[in-house]
Write a protein that holds these residues in place. Structure first.
Motif, PDB file in Angstrom:
ATOM      1  N   ARG A 112     -44.850  40.065  22.246  1.00  0.00           N
ATOM      2  CA  ARG A 112     -43.542  40.530  21.794  1.00  0.00           C
ATOM      3  C   ARG A 112     -42.826  39.372  21.124  1.00  0.00           C
ATOM      4  O   ARG A 112     -42.727  38.272  21.689  1.00  0.00           O
ATOM      5  CB  ARG A 112     -42.745  41.028  22.992  1.00  0.00           C
TER       6      ARG A 112
ATOM      7  N   ILE B 149     -37.037  43.103  17.135  1.00  0.00           N
ATOM      8  CA  ILE B 149     -38.180  42.742  17.965  1.00  0.00           C
ATOM      9  C   ILE B 149     -39.366  43.557  17.485  1.00  0.00           C
ATOM     10  O   ILE B 149     -39.211  44.667  16.966  1.00  0.00           O
ATOM     11  CB  ILE B 149     -37.931  42.973  19.472  1.00  0.00           C
TER      12      ILE B 149
ATOM     13  N   THR C  82     -44.065  43.744  17.997  1.00  0.00           N
ATOM     14  CA  THR C  82     -45.246  43.271  18.698  1.00  0.00           C
ATOM     15  C   THR C  82     -46.288  42.858  17.677  1.00  0.00           C
ATOM     16  O   THR C  82     -46.552  43.586  16.717  1.00  0.00           O
ATOM     17  CB  THR C  82     -45.815  44.375  19.617  1.00  0.00           C
TER      18      THR C  82
END
Length: 82
Positions: free
Chosen positions: A43, A36, A38
């Protein structure tokens, strides 16, 4: 159709090479995990593999070195040379 406040993103805005992320699904040899990160305040996630085939555990901070065929190839952040 775009709303007045929306616009089409450029390739530079969606490029993930160089992005720092976190492993959410451990990266094992010959297996695809997940990271993951940003980008532009959102996100996002991506399938990922270790660039050199090493194991990278869940929770590790990684940097994306390249992105090919929908898979981010990463290396642990602490392994990067200054």
């Amino acid at each position: 159709m775009l709303l007045p406040r929306e616009r089409t993103l450029t390739a530079e805005e969606t490029e993930i090479t160089g992005v720092v992320g976190r492993v959410t699904g451990s990266l094992l040899p010959d297996r695809t995990g997940e990271i993951i990160y940003t980008q532009l305040g959102a996100r996002k996630s991506s399938p990922a593999r270790s660039e050199d085939g090493s194991v990278i555990e869940r929770g590790s901070e990684v940097v994306v070195l390249r992105y090919e065929r929908g898979i981010a190839y990463v290396r642990e952040w602490h392994d990067m040379e200054p």
